[in-house]
Structure formats: C-alpha cells, structure tokens
Enzyme design. Structure first.
Site, PDB file in Angstrom:
ATOM      1  N   LYS A   1       9.573  -9.795   0.734  1.00 23.91           N
ATOM      2  CA  LYS A   1       9.209  -8.416   1.130  1.00 23.91           C
ATOM      3  C   LYS A   1       8.868  -8.422   2.606  1.00 23.91           C
ATOM      4  O   LYS A   1       7.896  -9.054   3.018  1.00 23.91           O
ATOM      5  CB  LYS A   1       8.015  -7.931   0.289  1.00 23.91           C
ATOM      6  CG  LYS A   1       7.398  -6.601   0.767  1.00 23.91           C
ATOM      7  CD  LYS A   1       6.243  -6.156  -0.138  1.00 23.91           C
ATOM      8  CE  LYS A   1       5.524  -4.929   0.439  1.00 23.91           C
ATOM      9  NZ  LYS A   1       4.379  -4.486  -0.374  1.00 23.91           N
TER      10      LYS A   1
ATOM     11  N   ASP B   1       3.139  -0.999   6.454  1.00 22.78           N
ATOM     12  CA  ASP B   1       3.023  -0.198   5.247  1.00 22.78           C
ATOM     13  C   ASP B   1       1.879   0.791   5.425  1.00 22.78           C
ATOM     14  O   ASP B   1       0.712   0.465   5.195  1.00 22.78           O
ATOM     15  CB  ASP B   1       2.769  -1.112   4.031  1.00 22.78           C
ATOM     16  CG  ASP B   1       2.614  -0.311   2.737  1.00 22.78           C
ATOM     17  OD1 ASP B   1       2.959   0.889   2.735  1.00 22.78           O
ATOM     18  OD2 ASP B   1       2.157  -0.910   1.734  1.00 22.78           O
TER      19      ASP B   1
ATOM     20  N   LYS C   1      -2.145   5.680   2.829  1.00 27.00           N
ATOM     21  CA  LYS C   1      -3.306   4.819   2.626  1.00 27.00           C
ATOM     22  C   LYS C   1      -4.512   5.430   3.330  1.00 27.00           C
ATOM     23  O   LYS C   1      -4.351   6.244   4.243  1.00 27.00           O
ATOM     24  CB  LYS C   1      -3.033   3.434   3.232  1.00 27.00           C
ATOM     25  CG  LYS C   1      -2.104   2.577   2.394  1.00 27.00           C
ATOM     26  CD  LYS C   1      -2.003   1.175   2.974  1.00 27.00           C
ATOM     27  CE  LYS C   1      -1.008   0.328   2.220  1.00 27.00           C
ATOM     28  NZ  LYS C   1      -1.400  -0.003   0.844  1.00 27.00           N
TER      29      LYS C   1
ATOM     30  N   ASP D   1       2.149  -6.879   5.739  1.00 29.07           N
ATOM     31  CA  ASP D   1       3.026  -6.621   4.594  1.00 29.07           C
ATOM     32  C   ASP D   1       4.425  -7.229   4.768  1.00 29.07           C
ATOM     33  O   ASP D   1       5.250  -7.163   3.876  1.00 29.07           O
ATOM     34  CB  ASP D   1       3.111  -5.104   4.363  1.00 29.07           C
ATOM     35  CG  ASP D   1       3.090  -4.749   2.894  1.00 29.07           C
ATOM     36  OD1 ASP D   1       2.676  -5.601   2.085  1.00 29.07           O
ATOM     37  OD2 ASP D   1       3.512  -3.625   2.542  1.00 29.07           O
TER      38      ASP D   1
ATOM     39  N   ASP E   1       3.331   4.435  -2.002  1.00 33.25           N
ATOM     40  CA  ASP E   1       2.685   3.209  -1.537  1.00 33.25           C
ATOM     41  C   ASP E   1       3.091   2.006  -2.395  1.00 33.25           C
ATOM     42  O   ASP E   1       2.815   0.863  -2.041  1.00 33.25           O
ATOM     43  CB  ASP E   1       1.162   3.396  -1.546  1.00 33.25           C
ATOM     44  CG  ASP E   1       0.447   2.373  -0.682  1.00 33.25           C
ATOM     45  OD1 ASP E   1       1.132   1.661   0.088  1.00 33.25           O
ATOM     46  OD2 ASP E   1      -0.800   2.283  -0.772  1.00 33.25           O
TER      47      ASP E   1
ATOM     48  N   GLU F   1       5.858   0.682  -2.556  1.00 29.36           N
ATOM     49  CA  GLU F   1       7.173   0.648  -1.903  1.00 29.36           C
ATOM     50  C   GLU F   1       7.813  -0.741  -1.932  1.00 29.36           C
ATOM     51  O   GLU F   1       9.039  -0.857  -1.932  1.00 29.36           O
ATOM     52  CB  GLU F   1       7.043   1.137  -0.446  1.00 29.36           C
ATOM     53  CG  GLU F   1       6.615   0.075   0.592  1.00 29.36           C
ATOM     54  CD  GLU F   1       5.257  -0.553   0.309  1.00 29.36           C
ATOM     55  OE1 GLU F   1       4.418   0.085  -0.342  1.00 29.36           O
ATOM     56  OE2 GLU F   1       5.025  -1.700   0.750  1.00 29.36           O
TER      57      GLU F   1
ATOM     58  N   ARG G   1       8.072  -2.973  -4.209  1.00 25.04           N
ATOM     59  CA  ARG G   1       8.897  -3.237  -5.396  1.00 25.04           C
ATOM     60  C   ARG G   1      10.243  -2.511  -5.301  1.00 25.04           C
ATOM     61  O   ARG G   1      11.224  -2.963  -5.876  1.00 25.04           O
ATOM     62  CB  ARG G   1       8.108  -2.852  -6.653  1.00 25.04           C
ATOM     63  CG  ARG G   1       7.756  -1.406  -6.756  1.00 25.04           C
ATOM     64  CD  ARG G   1       6.668  -1.143  -7.787  1.00 25.04           C
ATOM     65  NE  ARG G   1       5.331  -1.540  -7.318  1.00 25.04           N
ATOM     66  CZ  ARG G   1       4.228  -1.445  -8.050  1.00 25.04           C
ATOM     67  NH1 ARG G   1       4.290  -0.975  -9.268  1.00 25.04           N
ATOM     68  NH2 ARG G   1       3.057  -1.821  -7.560  1.00 25.04           N
TER      69      ARG G   1
HETATM   70  N1  BES Z   1       1.254  -3.731   0.573  1.00 19.51           N
HETATM   71  C1  BES Z   1       0.488  -3.197  -0.472  1.00 19.51           C
HETATM   72  C2  BES Z   1      -0.325  -4.252  -1.220  1.00 19.51           C
HETATM   73  C3  BES Z   1      -1.423  -4.959  -0.456  1.00 19.51           C
HETATM   74  C4  BES Z   1      -2.727  -4.530  -0.565  1.00 19.51           C
HETATM   75  C5  BES Z   1      -1.152  -6.079   0.298  1.00 19.51           C
HETATM   76  C6  BES Z   1      -3.730  -5.219   0.119  1.00 19.51           C
HETATM   77  C7  BES Z   1      -2.144  -6.739   0.969  1.00 19.51           C
HETATM   78  C8  BES Z   1      -3.435  -6.318   0.876  1.00 19.51           C
HETATM   79  C9  BES Z   1       1.400  -2.505  -1.479  1.00 19.51           C
HETATM   80  O1  BES Z   1       2.541  -1.943  -0.961  1.00 19.51           O
HETATM   81  C10 BES Z   1       0.594  -1.403  -2.084  1.00 19.51           C
HETATM   82  O2  BES Z   1       0.211  -0.512  -1.378  1.00 19.51           O
HETATM   83  N2  BES Z   1       0.357  -1.511  -3.377  1.00 19.51           N
HETATM   84  C11 BES Z   1      -0.418  -0.557  -4.085  1.00 19.51           C
HETATM   85  C12 BES Z   1       0.310  -0.291  -5.370  1.00 19.51           C
HETATM   86  C13 BES Z   1      -0.176   0.920  -6.106  1.00 19.51           C
HETATM   87  C14 BES Z   1       0.151   2.180  -5.348  1.00 19.51           C
HETATM   88  C15 BES Z   1       0.483   0.944  -7.464  1.00 19.51           C
HETATM   89  C16 BES Z   1      -1.797  -1.161  -4.347  1.00 19.51           C
HETATM   90  O3  BES Z   1      -1.914  -2.353  -4.505  1.00 19.51           O
HETATM   91  O4  BES Z   1      -2.753  -0.390  -4.377  1.00 19.51           O
HETATM   92 ZN    ZN Z   2       3.296  -2.825   0.800  1.00 20.29          ZN
HETATM   93 ZN    ZN Z   3       2.272   0.028  -0.228  1.00 15.52          ZN
END
Ligand code: BES
Ligand code: ZN
Ligand code: ZN
Length: 474
Positions: free
Chosen positions: A237, A242, A249, A260, A319, A321, A323
């Site tokens: 990824k 992000d 966010k 990210d 968010d 994204e 996946r």
């Molecule tokens: N890049 C983030 C995950 C992340 C969070 C990486 C903290 C490093 C530190 C990912 O894209 C994300 O935002 N995931 C969300 C998923 C949710 C919307 C289902 C998350 O983890 O809250």
């Molecule tokens: Zn992300």
């Molecule tokens: Zn995200």
C-alpha cells in the site's frame, strides 16, 4: 558511518574510544569494577558509563535483540560526542558477539531523519571491529558484514522514504525511486499511469486517487535470478498521503499520515536488497502509489466501484481506501503472474491493528496456519514483532452489502483489522488462498517516539521480516 573489520594482531590501529557491552560486571577486573560501581554502573539494560577510553553499555544479554539495542544505545550516545575512531572487540572475555546482529544495531540505531533540518550534521564515525580470536574466518565475517550492511541500509532507505513529507514524496516520486532502485540493482521496472488503470478496469484504485493533483501510479519491480526456484509476490500500500478523503480524518488523526506509504516503501526496501543477497526465488514487488484527498472530484461514500476482478464495492467510508487500492493491485499481481508460491500484501491498513496488538506489532492474517507459522519463525529470527489475528466463519458476513457485492467498511468497528483482511480475501484467487498472507503494519511502521533501535518516525517495518522469510524458503 564507516564500518570495517580489523585484526589487531596484524594492524595496530589507534582509536579514540572502545565500546564495551556487558550483562554484568563479573568479567571486569577488581579495580575497574569498583570504579564502575562507584559511578553507579551495574550493567543493567540502558545503562551507560564513560570510564577512561571506554564506553560501557549495560545489556540483558549479549545476543539477539538485546545486543542490537545495546549497540544502538552506544552509537546514539557517541553520535552526540566528537569521538571519531571507535573500536569494538568481537571476542571479549571468550564470548564472541554475532557480527550481523551487532552491525544491525549500529546501523539501525544511528539513523536519524535530518532532511529538513537547516543544519546538517555529517556522520563521520569510523568503526573498527577487531576480529582477533574469532572462530569464524575473515572471509565469512566480511560476508556477514556486507549482508548486514545491505539489509540495514535498505531499512534506513525505507525510513527516509516514509519520513519524507507528502509534498516531496507523491506517487510519481515513488515511481522514480522505484526506477532508481531498479537500475542500481538490475531489476525490471514497469510503471503504469491512470490511463492503464482505466483500460484495465482498476476502478477501485483509480477512484481513491481521483481528487488528488498527483496522478496515481502502479509500480511493478521484478527480480529474476538465473534459474528461479519459485515466485514470491509482495504487494504494498503506497498511500503517499491519506487525508481520509470525503470521510475526512480529524485534525489529529491526519497528522503522520505520510506514513501510509510504508507498505509500498517496504516493498522498495525488499527489492533494494534482494539482488545483493543472491536469492534464488523470483521476487515481484508491486506498489499502488496513490494520494487520498478531498475535492469536487473526490470519490464518495455511496459510490459503487467495480474492481479489476469484476466484484462491486459499495463505498461506505472513503478513509477505508487502502483496501480499495490493494484490491486492484492484488488482482493485477495474480492476473499478470502465474504459478505463484507466495503472495503477501503489506499495508498500514487499520488503526484497529494498533488497538488489537499494541503499537509495535505487525498483524498477520491469512488462511494457512502453516504459512503463519513460517512468518512467525521469520519474525523471531529477524527481530520484527508480529502477532496473528484469526479469521472465523462468522466475520465475512460483516462485509455484506444490500446493493453491491461487498462494502468497503463495516458498520461495526469490532475486529476491524480482521474484516479489512477479509475484504482483501475477495481479491485473492481460489488457487492462491493458502499462499497469501496480509501484513498490517499500521503500528509497527511509524511511531512518534524512539523505541529500541527504532527512531522517531518511520521504522522500515516489514523489510527484515520479508527478507528473512524469503531467505528461509530458498
Ligand atoms: N491509513 C489508515 C490506517 C492507519 C491508522 C494507519 C493509523 C496508521 C495509523 C487507513 O486508511 C484508515 O484510515 N483506516 C480506517 C478504516 C476505517 C474507516 C474502516 C481506520 O483504521 O480507522
Ligand atoms: Zn490509509
Ligand atoms: Zn484511510
């Protein structure tokens, strides 16, 4: 920092200071021991003491992670001093230290991200490792040194990429970096732009990058040894930023999201080492380099996306994204490459992984218990921390959509790292199910503090782990 091996019987080198790592004071002569004790040094981990021309470092043991941490502590202390020529004895008090471990501790411990500091400090330390009394031949020790330097340098390269600001490191820069690595290491490198994604039905990946002023890039690096024994695929990824997209966010949640791209960066790190280490497997590194932003052209919650394999995805949260990008990249990987032996994806995928396993541990998920065991072994050997998170028959239903094949984000946050992984499972071909593992490095890849030999910021998580895994199968 320069590191060389010397043999003090033949060469009498002058040094400014010697590093001595100890787990207790038993081996120290009486008068010295008394002096050290007087100074409050009793060789406990993280203790240090300058005495005459020696820097004494305490350590729980003289091997493995303890040894790496000890040497990383030593070099961090010395980097704040003007000592230039530093000596380390490989064998002291009849105990031979492991050269690869020691060097890894020094190189990983000395890394500091200084790119944006107006005053640059030159790293001019010269380390001489005295190998007299070693049971291992000089030739083999030189090989060990080279290997350890190659791997640690790649880890530091990944850290540098991850730490670089999103203004300076966007998808096209990632592609340029991949090309540089390819030309330095004799690898094949193909870079595809958005036209290719469109033409090949990679609409999930395409949607994520739509609101960005930076064009998305699909990067494919290949290492081909002469007679490959098999094929390993690593898909990363590479979200160079992000922001969360329209499901924006929070202010604090957004800080550090330059991290990210850590999965993609880890792929670059692995590819940067692979040819130097003479691996006998063909290794493919595939990166989806994309920026997730907001704007009038942004993809939206409620959008329905069709991925490369024809599956339809209802966007519930922009968010989630990573996946979407990985879905298309995993399809690309399996469509382009046949007879796969192993396929891994590596991603800062879910905050939930940090909640589940703590800040430092990579979450490993997949169908094959055997494969997870192999990865656990590689983790122990490499020094990276992993923990497995289990699937079960009930969780996949959380991804059900009323109007498309699946949703990209579940209604409940329960088990969110596992359901994210199960989302990816929809893009793994039947014949590859037991060859696939998903590595969630959300916590392990980036921390705003130092831990062990890991610095503030990017850690290079995944590089040593995956290289060790590949080394074990060869
Ligand atoms: N890049 C983030 C995950 C992340 C969070 C990486 C903290 C490093 C530190 C990912 O894209 C994300 O935002 N995931 C969300 C998923 C949710 C919307 C289902 C998350 O983890 O809250
Ligand atoms: Zn992300
Ligand atoms: Zn995200």
């Amino acid at each position: 920092m320069k590191i060389e091996l010397i043999n003090s019987e033949k060469s009498k080198i002058k040094n400014d200071l010697e590093i001595v790592v100890l787990k207790n004071l038993k081996s120290i002569k009486d008068d010295k021991r008394k002096q050290l004790e007087k100074l409050g040094f009793d060789a406990k981990e993280a203790q240090s003491c300058f005495l005459e021309n020696k820097l004494y470092i305490g350590s729980t043991s003289l091997s493995g992670e303890d040894l790496k941490i000890a040497f990383s502590n030593a070099i961090r202390i010395l980097n704040k001093t003007k000592y230039k020529k530093i000596l380390i004895e490989l064998v002291s008090n009849k105990k031979e230290l492991n050269l690869e471990t020691l060097v890894e501790g020094l190189v990983l411990g000395s890394y500091k991200f200084t790119k944006y500091k107006s005053q640059q400090i030159k790293d001019s330390k010269e380390i001489s490792i005295d190998i007299k009394d070693s049971k291992i031949s000089k030739e083999d020790l030189e090989k060990q040194l080279k290997k350890s330097l190659d791997i640690s340098t790649s880890v530091n390269l990944v850290r540098e990429i991850v730490n670089t600001s999103p203004e300076d490191f966007y998808p096209k820069v990632m592609a340029k970096k991949a090309k540089e690595i390819a030309s330095e290491n004799n690898l094949e490198c193909k870079v595809y732009d958005e036209k290719y994604l469109e033409k090949n039905g990679m609409n999930a990946m395409l949607a994520v990058g739509r609101a960005s002023r930076h064009e998305s890039q699909l990067i494919h690096l290949t290492y081909k040894p002469k007679k490959p024994k098999g094929k390993v695929l690593i898909v990363g990824k590479g979200l160079t930023y992000d922001a969360g997209g329209l499901s924006l966010k929070s202010g604090t949640g957004m800080v550090s999201m330059k991290c990210d791209k850590s999965g993609g960066a880890a792929v670059l790190g692995v590819m940067n080492s692979i040819s130097k280490l003479d691996f006998e497997y063909e290794v493919h590194g595939i990166i989806g380099a994309v920026e997730n932003m907001i704007g009038g052209d942004a993809y939206k919650p409620d959008d329905i996306l069709k991925a490369k394999n024809g599956k339809t995805i209802e966007v519930r949260n922009t968010d989630a994204e990573g996946r979407l990008v990985l879905a298309d990249c995993l399809c690309y990987a399996q469509d382009e490459i046949s007879d796969i032996d192993y396929i891994f994806d590596i991603a800062t995928l879910t905050g939930a992984c940090i909640i589940a396993l703590g800040e430092y541990t990579t979450g490993v998920m997949g169908h094959s218990e055997k494969l997870k065991k192999k990865m656990t072994k590689a983790a122990k050997q490499s020094g990276e921390l992993i923990g497995t998170l289990p699937y079960n028959r009930y969780l996949p239903s959380m991804l059900k959509s009323e109007i498309a094949d699946i949703v990209n984000s579940t209604a409940s946050k329960a088990g969110a790292s596992i359901t994210a992984s199960l989302f990816l499972d929809n893009f793994i071909k039947k014949e590859n199910k037991n060859k696939w593992l998903h590595l969630d490095i959300a916590g392990a890849a980036y921390r705003e503090k130092t831990w062990g030999y890991n610095p503030y910021g990017g850690t290079g998580a995944g590089v040593r782990l995956l290289l060790k895994f590949i080394e074990n199968i060869k």
